[in-house]
Scaffold this active site. Structure first.
Site, PDB file in Angstrom:
ATOM      1  N   PRO A  28     -17.250  81.669 -59.917  1.00 54.49           N
ATOM      2  CA  PRO A  28     -18.160  82.763 -59.563  1.00 54.49           C
ATOM      3  C   PRO A  28     -17.405  84.084 -59.614  1.00 54.49           C
ATOM      4  O   PRO A  28     -16.354  84.223 -58.987  1.00 54.49           O
ATOM      5  CB  PRO A  28     -18.575  82.411 -58.125  1.00 54.49           C
ATOM      6  CG  PRO A  28     -17.487  81.539 -57.596  1.00 54.49           C
ATOM      7  CD  PRO A  28     -16.919  80.807 -58.776  1.00 54.49           C
ATOM      8  N   MET A  29     -17.922  85.050 -60.364  1.00 50.38           N
ATOM      9  CA  MET A  29     -17.239  86.333 -60.535  1.00 50.38           C
ATOM     10  C   MET A  29     -18.242  87.470 -60.372  1.00 50.38           C
ATOM     11  O   MET A  29     -19.212  87.556 -61.129  1.00 50.38           O
ATOM     12  CB  MET A  29     -16.556  86.393 -61.910  1.00 50.38           C
ATOM     13  CG  MET A  29     -15.409  85.404 -62.059  1.00 50.38           C
ATOM     14  SD  MET A  29     -14.674  85.366 -63.715  1.00 50.38           S
ATOM     15  CE  MET A  29     -15.887  84.358 -64.586  1.00 50.38           C
ATOM     16  N   MET A  30     -17.988  88.310 -59.389  1.00 52.29           N
ATOM     17  CA  MET A  30     -18.892  89.420 -59.107  1.00 52.29           C
ATOM     18  C   MET A  30     -19.014  90.336 -60.318  1.00 52.29           C
ATOM     19  O   MET A  30     -18.018  90.657 -60.973  1.00 52.29           O
ATOM     20  CB  MET A  30     -18.398  90.218 -57.901  1.00 52.29           C
ATOM     21  CG  MET A  30     -18.478  89.456 -56.579  1.00 52.29           C
ATOM     22  SD  MET A  30     -20.162  88.974 -56.136  1.00 52.29           S
ATOM     23  CE  MET A  30     -20.908  90.576 -55.816  1.00 52.29           C
ATOM     24  N   CYS A 111     -12.426  85.289 -51.242  1.00 52.09           N
ATOM     25  CA  CYS A 111     -12.468  86.669 -51.727  1.00 52.09           C
ATOM     26  C   CYS A 111     -11.726  87.596 -50.769  1.00 52.09           C
ATOM     27  O   CYS A 111     -12.015  87.596 -49.566  1.00 52.09           O
ATOM     28  CB  CYS A 111     -13.913  87.127 -51.891  1.00 52.09           C
ATOM     29  SG  CYS A 111     -14.058  88.822 -52.513  1.00 52.09           S
ATOM     30  N   LYS A 150     -14.781  77.093 -51.329  1.00 51.03           N
ATOM     31  CA  LYS A 150     -13.773  77.650 -52.232  1.00 51.03           C
ATOM     32  C   LYS A 150     -12.816  78.476 -51.390  1.00 51.03           C
ATOM     33  O   LYS A 150     -13.242  79.394 -50.672  1.00 51.03           O
ATOM     34  CB  LYS A 150     -14.399  78.518 -53.322  1.00 51.03           C
ATOM     35  CG  LYS A 150     -13.403  78.995 -54.379  1.00 51.03           C
ATOM     36  CD  LYS A 150     -14.116  79.702 -55.526  1.00 51.03           C
ATOM     37  CE  LYS A 150     -13.149  80.000 -56.663  1.00 51.03           C
ATOM     38  NZ  LYS A 150     -12.169  81.047 -56.322  1.00 51.03           N
ATOM     39  N   ASN A 222      -8.170  76.221 -59.179  1.00 51.38           N
ATOM     40  CA  ASN A 222      -8.536  77.496 -59.780  1.00 51.38           C
ATOM     41  C   ASN A 222      -7.306  78.404 -59.747  1.00 51.38           C
ATOM     42  O   ASN A 222      -6.473  78.282 -58.869  1.00 51.38           O
ATOM     43  CB  ASN A 222      -9.706  78.104 -58.986  1.00 51.38           C
ATOM     44  CG  ASN A 222     -10.089  79.495 -59.422  1.00 51.38           C
ATOM     45  OD1 ASN A 222     -10.241  80.394 -58.605  1.00 51.38           O
ATOM     46  ND2 ASN A 222     -10.273  79.701 -60.706  1.00 51.38           N
ATOM     47  N   GLY A 223      -7.228  79.292 -60.727  1.00 51.36           N
ATOM     48  CA  GLY A 223      -6.153  80.271 -60.717  1.00 51.36           C
ATOM     49  C   GLY A 223      -5.166  80.105 -61.855  1.00 51.36           C
ATOM     50  O   GLY A 223      -4.455  79.100 -61.929  1.00 51.36           O
ATOM     51  N   GLY A 224      -5.171  81.074 -62.780  1.00 52.63           N
ATOM     52  CA  GLY A 224      -4.178  81.100 -63.846  1.00 52.63           C
ATOM     53  C   GLY A 224      -4.381  80.087 -64.947  1.00 52.63           C
ATOM     54  O   GLY A 224      -3.460  79.851 -65.741  1.00 52.63           O
TER      55      GLY A 224
END
Length: 349
Positions: A28-30, A111, A150, A222-224
């Site tokens: 999910p990305m704002m 977040c 998350k 998640n991440g990278g």
């Protein structure tokens, strides 16, 4: 022709189990993963799990902003991410999400933005694991949809090796059976949200250890993660799922277009050229309903990353899709600048 292809494609799409789809998901990305972005991503992959942008529980419960839950059934399998910290309010919002057709309700505990912190939710919740557990329990009581979390590996000066296991143990006891771990700390003071995506060092090893420590938990990382090859390696090492963010957005053809055969072992790789043509009738419907073309095409700029003609494709859409009267035929015009290439296969990776 594009209409017929789209119709054929939509007939094979069904609401799938979100847990199976979570083998590969788009973060999910704002301001990015809106309904137009998700429609494009679904054309590229039948099976990957998609997420909404974060929707705050207060906006739904107190603000009555149910339109934030709107989505096309074609986007399924689809999860709703909620932001909030009041258990009762989150429970009501989760119930609204289930009624709107979401098979998963995800609680944002990752977040780090100031705006999110001021609402006492997001990564700041990692400072109070018992409260997160209470939120999860309330949401679980209110909905039959799967409730997930998350999170980060920790915040500020916390010791992730100590804090993360305690956090996971408490939310699991409250009924959370699936968690997505962003393998970086979040720094609540001194780093911007953008810097929090890059500066704190990644610790994929810690997430792998958490999976071994909590074998009953479905753990996604998640991440990278920038490629399907990296995703497959992490899955092969024992993780249940991989969530990809920016790479899936900026190079969706490479990351999502080949995901079905390479990650899920079924279906065929999607040709971004065909997908772009299938977006034409979708964009035409949006414009006919009073929308602006650029609201759709801004998510398509990276579709041909690395291909000859990709720069011209981006330039045409960037410069002209926002003009008054711009119609879906602009997509077809921009496509004429892109050189066709063979669709990626597993042997070509």
């Amino acid at each position: 022709m594009a209409d017929a292809a789209l119709a054929r494609y939509e007939t094979v799409m069904m609401k799938q189990d979100v847990r199976q789809a979570a083998r590969l998901s788009v973060a999910p990305m704002m301001d990015w993963t809106d309904r137009h972005c998700r429609y494009l991503h679904r054309l590229l992959s039948c099976h990957a799990l998609l997420y909404t942008e974060m929707v705050t529980a207060p906006a739904l419960v107190r603000g009555g902003a149910r339109h934030l839950l709107d989505h096309d059934p074609f986007e399924q399998p689809l999860a709703l991410q909620l932001g909030g910290s009041d258990p009762d309010e989150l429970a009501q919002a989760a119930q609204m999400g289930e009624q709107a057709g979401y098979g998963e309700i995800n609680l944002n505990c990752g977040c780090p933005s100031d705006r999110v912190q001021s609402g006492s939710f997001g990564a700041v919740l990692m400072l109070d694991a018992p409260h997160v557990a209470a939120c999860v329990a309330a949401m679980r009581r209110a909905t039959a949809a799967e409730v997930t979390v998350k999170c980060r590996i920790g915040v500020d000066d916390q010791d992730p090796e100590r804090v993360l296991p305690d956090f996971l143990e408490q939310i699991a006891a409250a009924g959370c059976t699936r968690v997505i771990i962003h393998a970086r700390k979040a720094w609540l003071q001194g780093l911007s949200p953008k810097e929090n995506r890059d500066i704190p060092p990644l610790d994929h090893g810690l997430v792998l250890r958490m999976k071994r420590r909590f074998p009953e938990l479905h753990v996604s990382i998640n991440g990278g993660i920038a490629s399907l090859a990296q995703a497959r390696d992490l899955l092969d090492r024992g993780l249940d799922g991989v969530m990809i963010g920016r790479a899936a957005y900026h190079d969706p053809g490479a990351v999502l277009g080949a995901a079905d055969p390479l990650i899920f072992g079924r279906g065929e790789a999607r040709d971004p050229m065909e997908v772009a043509r299938m977006m034409v009738p979708y964009a035409a419907r949006h414009v006919a309903a009073g929308g602006r073309l650029h609201q759709v095409t801004r998510h398509m700029l990276g579709l041909f990353a690395g291909r000859p003609g990709a720069r011209a494709w981006r330039r045409i859409l960037s410069e002209r899709a926002n003009r008054p009267g711009a119609g879906a035929e602009l997509i077809e015009e921009a496509l004429e600048t892109v050189a066709p290439v063979a669709v990626m296969s597993e042997s070509a990776e």
